[in-house]
Write a protein that holds these residues in place. Structure first.
Motif, PDB file in Angstrom:
ATOM      1  N   PHE A  97       0.836  -1.209   0.000  1.00 22.67           N
ATOM      2  CA  PHE A  97       0.000   0.000   0.000  1.00 22.67           C
ATOM      3  C   PHE A  97       0.869   1.257   0.000  1.00 22.67           C
ATOM      4  O   PHE A  97       0.622   2.199  -0.766  1.00 22.67           O
ATOM      5  CB  PHE A  97      -0.918  -0.040   1.225  1.00 22.67           C
ATOM      6  N   ILE A  98       1.913   1.264   0.819  1.00 31.34           N
ATOM      7  CA  ILE A  98       2.814   2.418   0.860  1.00 31.34           C
ATOM      8  C   ILE A  98       3.512   2.579  -0.489  1.00 31.34           C
ATOM      9  O   ILE A  98       3.599   3.689  -1.037  1.00 31.34           O
ATOM     10  CB  ILE A  98       3.849   2.269   1.982  1.00 31.34           C
ATOM     11  N   ALA A  99       4.006   1.449  -1.039  1.00 33.22           N
ATOM     12  CA  ALA A  99       4.728   1.501  -2.310  1.00 33.22           C
ATOM     13  C   ALA A  99       3.838   1.990  -3.448  1.00 33.22           C
ATOM     14  O   ALA A  99       4.342   2.596  -4.419  1.00 33.22           O
ATOM     15  CB  ALA A  99       5.296   0.118  -2.634  1.00 33.22           C
ATOM     16  N   ALA A 100       2.549   1.736  -3.333  1.00 32.61           N
ATOM     17  CA  ALA A 100       1.616   2.175  -4.381  1.00 32.61           C
ATOM     18  C   ALA A 100       1.193   3.631  -4.198  1.00 32.61           C
ATOM     19  O   ALA A 100       0.276   4.090  -4.889  1.00 32.61           O
ATOM     20  CB  ALA A 100       0.383   1.275  -4.372  1.00 32.61           C
ATOM     21  N   GLY A 101       1.873   4.330  -3.293  1.00 31.23           N
ATOM     22  CA  GLY A 101       1.554   5.735  -3.073  1.00 31.23           C
ATOM     23  C   GLY A 101       0.417   5.943  -2.107  1.00 31.23           C
ATOM     24  O   GLY A 101      -0.267   6.984  -2.156  1.00 31.23           O
ATOM     25  N   ALA A 109      -6.117   2.653   8.370  1.00 35.80           N
ATOM     26  CA  ALA A 109      -6.824   1.406   8.080  1.00 35.80           C
ATOM     27  C   ALA A 109      -7.895   1.625   7.015  1.00 35.80           C
ATOM     28  O   ALA A 109      -8.044   0.820   6.086  1.00 35.80           O
ATOM     29  CB  ALA A 109      -7.450   0.859   9.369  1.00 35.80           C
ATOM     30  N   GLN A 110      -8.636   2.710   7.129  1.00 34.83           N
ATOM     31  CA  GLN A 110      -9.675   3.002   6.140  1.00 34.83           C
ATOM     32  C   GLN A 110      -9.071   3.250   4.763  1.00 34.83           C
ATOM     33  O   GLN A 110      -9.615   2.793   3.740  1.00 34.83           O
ATOM     34  CB  GLN A 110     -10.490   4.215   6.578  1.00 34.83           C
ATOM     35  N   ALA A 111      -7.968   3.968   4.714  1.00 33.19           N
ATOM     36  CA  ALA A 111      -7.332   4.254   3.427  1.00 33.19           C
ATOM     37  C   ALA A 111      -6.847   2.969   2.765  1.00 33.19           C
ATOM     38  O   ALA A 111      -7.028   2.767   1.553  1.00 33.19           O
ATOM     39  CB  ALA A 111      -6.177   5.236   3.613  1.00 33.19           C
ATOM     40  N   TYR A 112      -6.239   2.090   3.537  1.00 32.35           N
ATOM     41  CA  TYR A 112      -5.795   0.811   2.968  1.00 32.35           C
ATOM     42  C   TYR A 112      -6.989   0.046   2.415  1.00 32.35           C
ATOM     43  O   TYR A 112      -6.940  -0.482   1.288  1.00 32.35           O
ATOM     44  CB  TYR A 112      -5.086  -0.038   4.025  1.00 32.35           C
ATOM     45  N   ALA A 113      -8.054  -0.044   3.217  1.00 32.15           N
ATOM     46  CA  ALA A 113      -9.221  -0.801   2.772  1.00 32.15           C
ATOM     47  C   ALA A 113      -9.767  -0.247   1.460  1.00 32.15           C
ATOM     48  O   ALA A 113     -10.103  -1.006   0.535  1.00 32.15           O
ATOM     49  CB  ALA A 113     -10.294  -0.783   3.861  1.00 32.15           C
ATOM     50  N   ARG A 114      -9.857   1.056   1.340  1.00 30.38           N
ATOM     51  CA  ARG A 114     -10.327   1.666   0.092  1.00 30.38           C
ATOM     52  C   ARG A 114      -9.399   1.339  -1.067  1.00 30.38           C
ATOM     53  O   ARG A 114      -9.839   1.151  -2.203  1.00 30.38           O
ATOM     54  CB  ARG A 114     -10.435   3.174   0.258  1.00 30.38           C
ATOM     55  N   SER A 115      -8.107   1.282  -0.791  1.00 34.83           N
ATOM     56  CA  SER A 115      -7.145   1.043  -1.868  1.00 34.83           C
ATOM     57  C   SER A 115      -7.302  -0.330  -2.489  1.00 34.83           C
ATOM     58  O   SER A 115      -6.891  -0.537  -3.634  1.00 34.83           O
ATOM     59  CB  SER A 115      -5.710   1.222  -1.347  1.00 34.83           C
ATOM     60  N   VAL A 116      -7.869  -1.277  -1.743  1.00 36.56           N
ATOM     61  CA  VAL A 116      -8.071  -2.634  -2.267  1.00 36.56           C
ATOM     62  C   VAL A 116      -9.549  -2.911  -2.525  1.00 36.56           C
ATOM     63  O   VAL A 116      -9.965  -4.065  -2.673  1.00 36.56           O
ATOM     64  CB  VAL A 116      -7.479  -3.696  -1.309  1.00 36.56           C
ATOM     65  N   ARG A 174      -4.989  10.866  -2.475  1.00 39.90           N
ATOM     66  CA  ARG A 174      -6.089  11.522  -1.754  1.00 39.90           C
ATOM     67  C   ARG A 174      -7.389  10.730  -1.860  1.00 39.90           C
ATOM     68  O   ARG A 174      -8.193  10.695  -0.913  1.00 39.90           O
ATOM     69  CB  ARG A 174      -6.276  12.943  -2.315  1.00 39.90           C
ATOM     70  N   GLU A 175      -7.620  10.072  -3.009  1.00 38.05           N
ATOM     71  CA  GLU A 175      -8.898   9.393  -3.236  1.00 38.05           C
ATOM     72  C   GLU A 175      -9.112   8.197  -2.305  1.00 38.05           C
ATOM     73  O   GLU A 175     -10.236   7.696  -2.186  1.00 38.05           O
ATOM     74  CB  GLU A 175      -9.016   8.944  -4.703  1.00 38.05           C
ATOM     75  N   TRP A 176      -8.050   7.728  -1.667  1.00 34.48           N
ATOM     76  CA  TRP A 176      -8.198   6.578  -0.782  1.00 34.48           C
ATOM     77  C   TRP A 176      -8.508   6.968   0.666  1.00 34.48           C
ATOM     78  O   TRP A 176      -8.759   6.112   1.494  1.00 34.48           O
ATOM     79  CB  TRP A 176      -6.929   5.729  -0.824  1.00 34.48           C
ATOM     80  N   TRP A 177      -8.484   8.251   0.937  1.00 37.20           N
ATOM     81  CA  TRP A 177      -8.662   8.718   2.306  1.00 37.20           C
ATOM     82  C   TRP A 177      -9.999   9.425   2.471  1.00 37.20           C
ATOM     83  O   TRP A 177     -10.481  10.081   1.541  1.00 37.20           O
ATOM     84  CB  TRP A 177      -7.530   9.691   2.688  1.00 37.20           C
ATOM     85  N   THR A 178     -10.571   9.299   3.663  1.00 40.16           N
ATOM     86  CA  THR A 178     -11.739  10.116   3.967  1.00 40.16           C
ATOM     87  C   THR A 178     -11.289  11.573   4.109  1.00 40.16           C
ATOM     88  O   THR A 178     -10.094  11.867   4.250  1.00 40.16           O
ATOM     89  CB  THR A 178     -12.393   9.669   5.279  1.00 40.16           C
ATOM     90  N   GLU A 179     -12.243  12.476   4.093  1.00 37.15           N
ATOM     91  CA  GLU A 179     -11.894  13.891   4.254  1.00 37.15           C
ATOM     92  C   GLU A 179     -11.197  14.119   5.595  1.00 37.15           C
ATOM     93  O   GLU A 179     -10.162  14.799   5.663  1.00 37.15           O
ATOM     94  CB  GLU A 179     -13.154  14.753   4.154  1.00 37.15           C
TER      95      GLU A 179
END
Length: 446
Positions: free
Chosen positions: A229-233, A293-300, A238-243
């Motif tokens: 997840f880190i390596a993928a930016g 945790a939320q950002a990772y979940a959105r990324s996948v 921004r799109e993977w994170w809540t406001e």
């Protein structure tokens, strides 16, 4: 044996068990505080945490308030220090400036309180009053001290210096899950409890909850997966994170889990209780906040489970329809079921505890890392504060998020799958990780 004699025998057995738990818990508290010198005990290692000596005296003060004074009806040992060790009167960052007991005084105080407590235990009927029925007040204090032991363990992780805590390595992976996720069927289950004698107020009352079918990861997200997840930016997308999460990521300058650093060749390292070591790929990631945790979940393409989903996966027995105490059944946890009680000083690799899996094959729901859920901390319908508001009620609907399952630092006395933890979404010093979920398809829901 008469009914009266049988009841007396049962009480004596319970008293002996309580005394053993009190002793086991205190030995852990003393190990955490005796492992450092007085200067380290009184130093504040982070503004997020109290000095270790405050925690030690605080657990003694709570024991005195509830067991010596309330249950036992005895005169106070040190009523003059009640205000100093009231967690709601002084923020953690302010506690070092208070006229606290010094280490020798704190140890003498908790020793004196314990002597009184054991006298109270010997002569108190463990029935006839809600506070003492089945030893509740004693169980409450045992769990309170163990919660502070886990807090002190987190303080040890934050302190700088040479290692002072030691434990054997966690067991290796024996049987990793054969699938990434399982389908948890929709339907009702019993959430919460009315049956656990030492369950705390926020676990009560039990009630029937309907959960739609969903998929749940069979294991917590690992360090290797999080590094991808880190390596993928992940921290820049921004799109993977809540406001709220993106604002915190920027404000706190988050780039990786707490205690991680990367060297020039791209290798990730972590600091763990004074030891710097390569990040183990197959362990659950730990020291991430809810937003990460939320950002990772959105990324996948997934999400965090709700608290009800987590508890159904952990407790519901599809064969009988009943809710069990633990993912594996009703038997007490052993070292073969889960990584608990500071037995090890790190999460265990995924697949290390196949005996602790649910019938559906979900692993390590209890122990290793607390798991963030998508649910805010609220009271169950019918919640009633007992025996005091400050344990749960003052935190309800206060911006706190629910965590479930316990960590490697959580004591087995709190390892029941109805136990609820909570913290602010930005907290990372706690031993928290996560696993992901996703909605079932329409066909899978029918």
């Amino acid at each position: 044996m008469t009914t009266t004699e049988s009841a007396a025998t049962d009480e004596n057995i319970l008293r002996a068990a309580i005394a053993a738990e009190l002793d086991r818990t205190r030995r852990r508290s003393l190990a955490l505080t005796d492992s450092v010198d007085d200067a380290e005990l009184t130093r504040q290692h982070s503004p997020l945490m109290s000095p270790l000596v405050w925690d030690l005296a605080h657990v003694g003060n709570q024991e005195e308030l509830w067991l010596v004074r309330d249950v036992g009806g005895l005169v106070p040992l040190r009523s003059d220090i009640d205000e100093l060790y009231d967690a709601f009167r002084h923020a953690r960052a302010d506690r070092p400036a208070l006229p606290l007991l010094n280490p020798a005084e704190a140890r003498e105080y908790v020793r004196g309180v314990r002597e009184k407590t054991l006298d109270v235990l010997d002569r108190t009927p463990l029935r006839g009053r809600r506070l003492v029925d089945e030893g509740f007040a004693f169980g409450m204090i045992i769990q309170h001290e163990q919660q502070h032991d886990e807090t002190m363990l987190a303080t040890h992780q934050l302190r700088r210096g040479e290692p002072v805590l030691h434990a054997p390595a966690a067991p290796p992976s024996i049987a990793p899950p054969s699938a990434r996720e399982v389908l948890v069927p929709g339907g009702p289950f019993t959430m919460g409890t009315d049956a656990e004698p030492w369950a705390l107020d926020n676990e009560r009352p039990a009630r029937t909850v309907h959960v739609d079918a969903f998929h749940l990861d069979t294991a917590p997200v690992t360090n290797a997966a999080y590094a991808e997840f880190i390596a993928a930016g992940g921290y820049d997308r921004r799109e993977w994170w809540t406001e709220e999460g993106w604002a915190h990521r920027q404000r706190a300058e988050l780039r990786a889990p707490l205690f991680w650093t990367r060297d020039s060749d791209g290798t990730w390292w972590r600091r763990r209780f004074g030891v710097t070591e390569p990040v183990p790929a197959d362990e659950p990631v730990v020291h991430v906040c809810l937003h990460e945790a939320q950002a990772y979940a959105r990324s996948v393409g997934r999400r965090l489970p709700t608290e009800a989903e987590w508890e159904k996966a952990a407790r519901h027995d599809p064969a009988t329809g009943r809710s069990r105490r633990h993912p594996w059944g009703d038997a007490a946890p052993t070292e073969r079921h889960a990584n608990l009680g500071q037995r090890h000083l790190t999460p265990a690799p995924v697949g290390a505890y196949p005996l602790g899996a649910t019938p559906a094959g979900v692993h390590q729901l209890v122990g290793d890392v607390w798991e963030w859920t998508s649910s805010a901390f609220t009271g169950h319908p019918g919640f009633a504060a007992f025996p005091y508001r400050e344990y749960s009620e003052v935190f309800l609907d206060g911006g706190y998020q629910v965590l479930r399952g316990g960590s490697f630092g959580t004591d087995p006395s709190m390892a029941r799958a109805s136990f609820r933890n909570w913290d602010l979404p930005i907290r990372r010093q706690i031993f928290a990780g996560f696993r992901c979920a996703r909605d079932a398809t329409r066909a899978e829901r029918t």
